[in-house]
Write a protein that holds these residues in place. Structure first.
Motif: not given
Ligand code: LLP
Length: 404
Positions: A171-174, A176-177, A220-221
Motif C-alpha cells: 500500500n501507498e503508505k508502506e 513511501l516508507k 507525492k513521493s
C-alpha cells in the motif's frame, strides 16, 4: 479458426483430419493467431515503444515461448521454473521481470545470478532479503516495487489483485516508507514502480484510475522511477457478443501520463497474447439423456482445462463439422471426472450430435494447459501447433504406465 464448407479449419489445416491423426483430447494452437495478437498489441501502443514482457504463467510451453521471443517480447516470470524456461526459450534476461509475493531467497539469488532486468518486490521484508543477497553477491541490483493501488478491476472476483484486501503489492503508505529506507541502499537501485490490478479486464476505467493513482503516488513521493510496469490483465472476448477493451482510451491515458513523467513503460500481457490462439479438441464419448436435457460426455475434463470449474468461466464449444439440424434441448457439456463441477458449458440448444463426434472448446490458450493436472489419474493432454498447412506436436505425451 474459420469454417470452410461447414468444416472447421485452423489456418489451412482441417480440424477433422487433424483429429484423425492426433489422439483427443489435445490443445491446438495457431501460429498466425499468436503473431496477429502480438502485432495488434504492439500497434495498440505504438508510439510509446513499451517493453512487452509476456506473462509466462499464462502459457509456458517452450515452443510457444520461442515464437513469442521471435517477435522480440520479453517475459514476466513468477518462479525459478518459469525463469529457467524463459531463458531456455532464448529470451534475453535483460527483458525479464520477476513478480510474485513469495519469492524464496534461492529464487532471488538465482535471478540475481542471471542478471534479469528487474525483481519486482512486494513487501518490505522481501526488499530486505534482496538487499542481503545482493550484498553477499557484492552487487547492486535493480528492483521494482509493486504498488497495491486499491482498485477494483471489475473482473471475476477470484482473479482480482489490486484491492487492499488482496495479498498483492504494497500500500501507498508502506511503499513511501520503503522508498525512504532503501533509496540510498548500496546494493539496491529502485528503478521501477509496478502494478497489476487483475485479469480479464474489459472496462478501461479501472486502468484509467490505476494511472491516476500512479501519477499521484509519483507526485507525492517525488521519486524518479525509470520504469513504470503496468502489468497485464487485458481481457479478451470469450463470448462473441460481449464487449471488448477500449485500447485507444487506455493508450491515450498512458500518453497523457508520459507527458508528465519521462519513464519507460512495461506491460505484462498473458491472456491477450495467447488466450484466443488455441482450441481444446475433444471427442464425445457418450450422450446421456436425463431430465429434459442431454449430457454430452466429453473425453476432456476439468483436469485438462480448469477455468470453467475453477472460476465459473464460460468458453464456447463448437463442432468441427457444422450441420443444420438444431436440437432444442438443454445440452450440458461435461467431462468424465468424478466431480459435479466437471462441467464446461450449458446451452439451450445445439446442433444434433453423435457419439464419437469431435468438438472444440474455444479460447483455451491462456491458463489452459498450465493449470492441467493428473486428477483422477488422467494423463494431461498434448499440445499441437498449426502453422499454415503444417502441424507439429509441441509437448511430450504422458503415458499412463509411466505415471502409475
Ligand atoms: N502480471 C502479473 C503480476 C500477474 O499476476 C498476471 C496474472 C499477469 C501479469 C498476466 O495477466 P493477463 O494479461 O494474463 O490477464 N488463472 C486465471 C488468471 C490469473 C491471472 C494471474 N495473474 C484465469 O484463468 O483467468
Amino acid at each position: 479458426m474459420l469454417y470452410k464448407k461447414n468444416n472447421l479449419y485452423i489456418e489451412k489445416v482441417s480440424s477433422i483430419s487433424l483429429s484423425k491423426k492426433v489422439k483427443t483430447p489435445f490443445y491446438c494452437y495457431s501460429y498466425k493467431k499468436i503473431e496477429d495478437n502480438i502485432n495488434r498489441f504492439k500497434s495498440n501502443f505504438k508510439s510509446i515503444k513499451p517493453l512487452i514482457c509476456f506473462s509466462v504463467k499464462s502459457n509456458n510451453n517452450l515452443h510457444i515461448l520461442k515464437i513469442i521471443r521471435s517477435f522480440g517480447l520479453g517475459a514476466d516470470v513468477v518462479s525459478k521454473g518459469e525463469l529457467l524456461r524463459a531463458i531456455k526459450a532464448g529470451i534475453n534476461p535483460n527483458k525479464i521481470v520477476f513478480s510474485g509475493v513469495g519469492k524464496t531467497p534461492e529464487e532471488i539469488n538465482f535471478a540475481i545470478k542471471k542478471k534479469i532486468l528487474l525483481i519486482n518486490a512486494e513487501s518490505h521484508s522481501e526488499v530486505e532479503t534482496i538487499e542481503n543477497i545482493a550484498k553477499k553477491n557484492k552487487k547492486k541490483i535493480n528492483i521494482g516495487l509493486r504498488l497495491n493501488p486499491n482498485i477494483d478491476a471489475q473482473t471475476l472476483k477470484k482473479i482480482s489483485t489490486g484491492r487492499n484486501e488482496d495479498k498483492f503489492g504494497i500500500n501507498e503508505k508502506e511503499l513511501l516508507k520503503i522508498l525512504k529506507a532503501f533509496h540510498n541502499s548500496k546494493h539496491l537501485k529502485i528503478k521501477c514502480l509496478s502494478v497489476h490490478i487483475g485479469s480479464q479486464i474489459l472496462d478501461h476505467k479501472p486502468y484509467s484510475k490505476m494511472i491516476k493513482v500512479i501519477n499521484n503516488f509519483i507526485n507525492k513521493s517525488k521519486y524518479k522511477f525509470e520504469y513504470i510496469d503496468l502489468g497485464g490483465g487485458m481481457g479478451i472476448n470469450y463470448n462473441l457478443n460481449k464487449k471488448v477493451l477500449n485500447y485507444k482510451k487506455y493508450y491515450s491515458e498512458i500518453k497523457k501520463f508520459l507527458k508528465k513523467h519521462r519513464v519507460k513503460i512495461i506491460f505484462e500481457p498473458g491472456r491477450s497474447i495467447i488466450g484466443d490462439a488455441a482450441l481444446l479438441i475433444t471427442k464425445i464419448i457418450y450422450i446421456k439423456p436425463a431430465n429434459n436435457k442431454n449430457f454430452i460426455i466429453l473425453d476432456a475434463a476439468m483436469n485438462d482445462f480448469m477455468r470453467p470449474a475453477l472460476y465459473g468461466a464460460s468458453h464456447n464449444i463448437v463442432p468441427l463439422k457444422k450441420n443444420r439440424n438444431i436440437l432444442n434441448k438443454v445440452h450440458d457439456f461435461v467431462g468424465p471426472v468424478c466431480e459435479s463441477t466437471d462441467k464446461f458449458l450449458t446451452l439451450k440448444k445445439y446442433q444434433k450430435l453423435k457419439k464419437n463426434e469431435i468438438l472444440a472448446i474455444c479460447d483455451v490458450g491462456a491458463y489452459g494447459i498450465v493449470l492441467a493436472s493428473n486428477y483422477n489419474l488422467r494423463t494431461k493432454p498434448i499440445e499441437v501447433l498449426v502453422n499454415s498447412s503444417k502441424f507439429k506436436i509441441i509437448s511430450k505425451r504422458e503415458y499412463i504406465n509411466k505415471i502409475i
